[in-house]
Design a protein around this motif. Structure first.
Motif, PDB file in Angstrom:
ATOM      1  N   GLN A 186       0.829  -1.206   0.000  1.00 44.00           N
ATOM      2  CA  GLN A 186       0.000   0.000   0.000  1.00 44.00           C
ATOM      3  C   GLN A 186       0.865   1.258   0.000  1.00 44.00           C
ATOM      4  OE1 GLN A 186      -2.349  -0.823   3.530  1.00 44.00           O
ATOM      5  NE2 GLN A 186      -4.097  -1.444   2.299  1.00 44.00           N
ATOM      6  N   LEU A 187       1.965   1.218   0.749  1.00 45.09           N
ATOM      7  CA  LEU A 187       2.863   2.374   0.779  1.00 45.09           C
ATOM      8  C   LEU A 187       3.415   2.676  -0.610  1.00 45.09           C
ATOM      9  CD1 LEU A 187       5.028   1.909   4.012  1.00 45.09           C
ATOM     10  CD2 LEU A 187       3.085   3.445   3.664  1.00 45.09           C
ATOM     11  N   HIS A 188       3.813   1.636  -1.327  1.00 46.66           N
ATOM     12  CA  HIS A 188       4.407   1.831  -2.655  1.00 46.66           C
ATOM     13  C   HIS A 188       3.379   2.307  -3.684  1.00 46.66           C
ATOM     14  CE1 HIS A 188       8.292   0.575  -1.430  1.00 46.66           C
ATOM     15  NE2 HIS A 188       8.011  -0.706  -1.270  1.00 46.66           N
ATOM     16  N   GLU A 189       2.091   2.177  -3.362  1.00 47.08           N
ATOM     17  CA  GLU A 189       1.044   2.632  -4.277  1.00 47.08           C
ATOM     18  C   GLU A 189       0.677   4.098  -4.045  1.00 47.08           C
ATOM     19  OE1 GLU A 189      -2.120  -0.129  -3.641  1.00 47.08           O
ATOM     20  OE2 GLU A 189      -1.246  -1.681  -4.916  1.00 47.08           O
ATOM     21  N   LEU A 190       1.245   4.701  -3.000  1.00 47.57           N
ATOM     22  CA  LEU A 190       0.973   6.110  -2.734  1.00 47.57           C
ATOM     23  C   LEU A 190       1.544   6.990  -3.840  1.00 47.57           C
ATOM     24  CD1 LEU A 190       1.782   6.429   1.081  1.00 47.57           C
ATOM     25  CD2 LEU A 190      -0.438   6.208   0.013  1.00 47.57           C
ATOM     26  N   LYS A 191       0.835   8.055  -4.146  1.00 47.78           N
ATOM     27  CA  LYS A 191       1.358   9.028  -5.103  1.00 47.78           C
ATOM     28  C   LYS A 191       2.433   9.888  -4.441  1.00 47.78           C
ATOM     29  CE  LYS A 191      -2.919   9.307  -7.808  1.00 47.78           C
ATOM     30  NZ  LYS A 191      -3.999  10.178  -8.316  1.00 47.78           N
ATOM     31  N   GLU A 192       2.317  10.075  -3.146  1.00 50.11           N
ATOM     32  CA  GLU A 192       3.292  10.881  -2.424  1.00 50.11           C
ATOM     33  C   GLU A 192       3.333  10.400  -0.977  1.00 50.11           C
ATOM     34  OE1 GLU A 192       3.452  15.466  -0.920  1.00 50.11           O
ATOM     35  OE2 GLU A 192       3.039  15.131  -3.047  1.00 50.11           O
ATOM     36  N   LEU A 193       4.533  10.196  -0.452  1.00 44.99           N
ATOM     37  CA  LEU A 193       4.705   9.749   0.928  1.00 44.99           C
ATOM     38  C   LEU A 193       5.522  10.783   1.688  1.00 44.99           C
ATOM     39  CD1 LEU A 193       4.508   7.624   3.193  1.00 44.99           C
ATOM     40  CD2 LEU A 193       6.541   6.537   2.224  1.00 44.99           C
ATOM     41  N   ASN A 194       4.954  11.300   2.788  1.00 37.04           N
ATOM     42  CA  ASN A 194       5.647  12.325   3.561  1.00 37.04           C
ATOM     43  C   ASN A 194       6.403  11.734   4.748  1.00 37.04           C
ATOM     44  OD1 ASN A 194       4.705  14.688   2.049  1.00 37.04           O
ATOM     45  ND2 ASN A 194       2.702  14.107   2.815  1.00 37.04           N
ATOM     46  N   THR A 195       5.684  11.131   5.677  1.00 27.93           N
ATOM     47  CA  THR A 195       6.335  10.571   6.860  1.00 27.93           C
ATOM     48  C   THR A 195       5.634   9.289   7.310  1.00 27.93           C
ATOM     49  OG1 THR A 195       4.959  11.880   8.363  1.00 27.93           O
ATOM     50  CG2 THR A 195       7.091  12.815   7.729  1.00 27.93           C
ATOM     51  N   ILE A 196       6.392   8.449   8.009  1.00 31.60           N
ATOM     52  CA  ILE A 196       5.855   7.250   8.651  1.00 31.60           C
ATOM     53  C   ILE A 196       6.331   7.267  10.099  1.00 31.60           C
ATOM     54  CG2 ILE A 196       5.806   4.730   8.699  1.00 31.60           C
ATOM     55  CD1 ILE A 196       6.552   4.765   5.733  1.00 31.60           C
ATOM     56  N   ILE A 197       5.397   7.207  11.033  1.00 31.45           N
ATOM     57  CA  ILE A 197       5.740   7.169  12.449  1.00 31.45           C
ATOM     58  C   ILE A 197       5.310   5.822  13.006  1.00 31.45           C
ATOM     59  CG2 ILE A 197       5.413   8.217  14.720  1.00 31.45           C
ATOM     60  CD1 ILE A 197       4.793  10.836  13.307  1.00 31.45           C
ATOM     61  N   ILE A 198       6.272   5.069  13.550  1.00 32.49           N
ATOM     62  CA  ILE A 198       6.007   3.742  14.108  1.00 32.49           C
ATOM     63  C   ILE A 198       6.040   3.845  15.624  1.00 32.49           C
ATOM     64  CG2 ILE A 198       6.774   1.338  14.228  1.00 32.49           C
ATOM     65  CD1 ILE A 198       8.244   1.861  11.553  1.00 32.49           C
ATOM     66  N   LEU A 199       4.930   3.461  16.277  1.00 32.97           N
ATOM     67  CA  LEU A 199       4.830   3.522  17.733  1.00 32.97           C
ATOM     68  C   LEU A 199       4.682   2.112  18.287  1.00 32.97           C
ATOM     69  CD1 LEU A 199       2.285   6.477  18.042  1.00 32.97           C
ATOM     70  CD2 LEU A 199       4.773   6.602  18.196  1.00 32.97           C
ATOM     71  N   GLY A 200       5.635   1.695  19.125  1.00 31.47           N
ATOM     72  CA  GLY A 200       5.571   0.377  19.731  1.00 31.47           C
ATOM     73  C   GLY A 200       4.925   0.448  21.107  1.00 31.47           C
ATOM     74  N   HIS A 201       4.025  -0.495  21.410  1.00 31.68           N
ATOM     75  CA  HIS A 201       3.312  -0.527  22.693  1.00 31.68           C
ATOM     76  C   HIS A 201       3.410  -1.918  23.316  1.00 31.68           C
ATOM     77  CE1 HIS A 201       1.160   3.337  21.942  1.00 31.68           C
ATOM     78  NE2 HIS A 201       1.224   2.945  20.681  1.00 31.68           N
ATOM     79  N   THR A 202       3.371  -1.981  24.646  1.00 33.44           N
ATOM     80  CA  THR A 202       3.339  -3.255  25.354  1.00 33.44           C
ATOM     81  C   THR A 202       2.205  -3.240  26.377  1.00 33.44           C
ATOM     82  OG1 THR A 202       4.764  -2.570  27.194  1.00 33.44           O
ATOM     83  CG2 THR A 202       5.865  -3.361  25.200  1.00 33.44           C
ATOM     84  N   ASP A 203       1.988  -4.396  27.030  1.00 33.27           N
ATOM     85  CA  ASP A 203       1.093  -4.410  28.184  1.00 33.27           C
ATOM     86  C   ASP A 203       1.914  -4.085  29.428  1.00 33.27           C
ATOM     87  OD1 ASP A 203       2.470  -6.728  28.958  1.00 33.27           O
ATOM     88  OD2 ASP A 203       1.032  -8.036  27.954  1.00 33.27           O
ATOM     89  N   PHE A 204       1.305  -4.179  30.629  1.00 31.07           N
ATOM     90  CA  PHE A 204       2.019  -3.802  31.849  1.00 31.07           C
ATOM     91  C   PHE A 204       2.766  -4.959  32.498  1.00 31.07           C
ATOM     92  CE2 PHE A 204      -2.386  -4.623  33.423  1.00 31.07           C
ATOM     93  CZ  PHE A 204      -2.120  -5.698  34.266  1.00 31.07           C
ATOM     94  N   LEU A 205       2.707  -6.143  31.913  1.00 27.35           N
ATOM     95  CA  LEU A 205       3.427  -7.273  32.489  1.00 27.35           C
ATOM     96  C   LEU A 205       4.930  -7.060  32.319  1.00 27.35           C
ATOM     97  CD1 LEU A 205       1.173 -10.187  31.172  1.00 27.35           C
ATOM     98  CD2 LEU A 205       1.143  -9.110  33.425  1.00 27.35           C
ATOM     99  N   GLY A 206       5.674  -7.262  33.396  1.00 33.17           N
ATOM    100  CA  GLY A 206       7.107  -6.974  33.346  1.00 33.17           C
ATOM    101  C   GLY A 206       7.374  -5.570  33.866  1.00 33.17           C
ATOM    102  N   SER A 207       8.640  -5.218  34.003  1.00 34.80           N
ATOM    103  CA  SER A 207       8.984  -3.892  34.527  1.00 34.80           C
ATOM    104  C   SER A 207       8.750  -2.812  33.479  1.00 34.80           C
ATOM    105  CB  SER A 207      10.451  -3.860  34.975  1.00 34.80           C
ATOM    106  OG  SER A 207      11.321  -3.879  33.858  1.00 34.80           O
ATOM    107  N   GLU A 208       8.576  -1.597  33.963  1.00 35.90           N
ATOM    108  CA  GLU A 208       8.338  -0.469  33.062  1.00 35.90           C
ATOM    109  C   GLU A 208       9.533  -0.234  32.143  1.00 35.90           C
ATOM    110  OE1 GLU A 208       7.179   4.298  33.371  1.00 35.90           O
ATOM    111  OE2 GLU A 208       6.967   2.971  35.103  1.00 35.90           O
TER     112      GLU A 208
END
Length: 280
Positions: A186-208
């Motif tokens: 889908q990204l390669h089908e864009l006519k124009e790509l400005n930015t991509i922001i990747i946000l990683g998330h976890t649950d609360f199991l384990g230490s912060e």
């Protein structure tokens, strides 16, 4: 009742009508997109804006998807047509730009359209040349009418992306790679790509601290996978959020297997794409 009091009432009524008018030119979807654009006649601008304005370039540069109506109002002022302020999904402006050697008396005139989503957040932006009709709007941009920027968020389940408790590129599961490959197509089908922001998330199991590191490593791995598949690295930013932004609350007193299952929506990667021509 004196003339001044009557005039004040008339002004107040006109302001209220301008705020709540519901004229609409373009039929927009709930996400602020539109298949067909309908423009008001340039000469029909109202609210003492019949001649349009010369916008502040620095303010215009700050216009992007996600702005509220009040934020847009602060940058560009009230809309120049009769669509109103509060309950509408569209604003239109009439702008003039100094363009030496081009346009009428070295001035190019353009219409600018903003479409809002169902939450009244600005999502898509369009330009139309008025005078000359062959002009480039905005000056220095591309001549076709198109959105400046449109943001779209993709949410991927990290349980499907990675092996349990893993975060490296080599730990991506077959199913996870397949999901990412569909997204990259889908990204390669864009006519124009400005930015991509990747946000990683976890649950609360384990230490912060551990969860923050895990989320950052997973975000980095997905960034590297996109780069391997041909996405330019300068357009990608990877950020680890850890356990700080859960989308589901679960009682810690639950049996462990049930708690892990309950927390699954929190173990995710969100990818925000800003571009033009996004394919759903």
């Amino acid at each position: 009742m004196n003339k001044f009091y009557i005039s004040s009432i008339v002004v107040l009524i006109n302001i209220l009508l301008g705020l709540t008018a519901c004229t609409s030119y373009t039929k927009s979807e709930k996400d602020g997109a539109a298949k067909t654009l309908v423009w008001p006649k340039a000469s029909e601008s109202t609210l003492n804006m019949s001649l349009g304005i010369f916008p502040d370039p620095s303010s215009l540069e700050q216009v992007k998807s996600g702005l509220t109506k009040h934020q847009l109002y602060y940058l560009l002022g009230r809309p120049h047509y009769s669509e109103g302020f509060v309950y509408v999904r569209e604003w239109n402006y009439l702008f003039h730009f100094h363009t030496p050697g081009q346009g009428e008396n070295d001035v190019t005139t353009c219409q600018f359209k903003v479409l809002f989503d169902k939450k009244s957040t600005a999502q898509t932006f369009y330009w139309k040349a008025v005078n000359p009709k062959s002009g480039v709007c905005p000056p220095g941009g591309k001549p076709e009418s198109k959105p400046i920027m449109r943001a779209q968020k993709f949410t991927l389940n990290t349980d499907a992306l990675f092996e349990f408790n893993k975060a490296g590129l080599k730990d991506l599961s077959v199913k996870g790679q397949e999901e990412l490959d569909i997204f990259i197509k889908q990204l390669h089908e864009l006519k124009e790509l400005n930015t991509i922001i990747i946000l990683g998330h976890t649950d609360f199991l384990g230490s912060e601290v551990y969860n923050l590191l895990l989320s950052q490593e997973r975000a980095n791995s997905i960034k590297h996978y996109l780069i391997i598949k041909g996405v330019h690295p300068d357009k990608i930013k990877a950020i680890g959020i850890g356990e700080q932004q859960p989308v589901k609350q679960c009682s810690p007193s639950l049996e462990r297997n049930k708690l892990i299952a309950c927390l699954q929506p929190n173990r995710r990667v969100e990818i925000e794409v800003n571009g033009y021509g996004i394919v759903n």
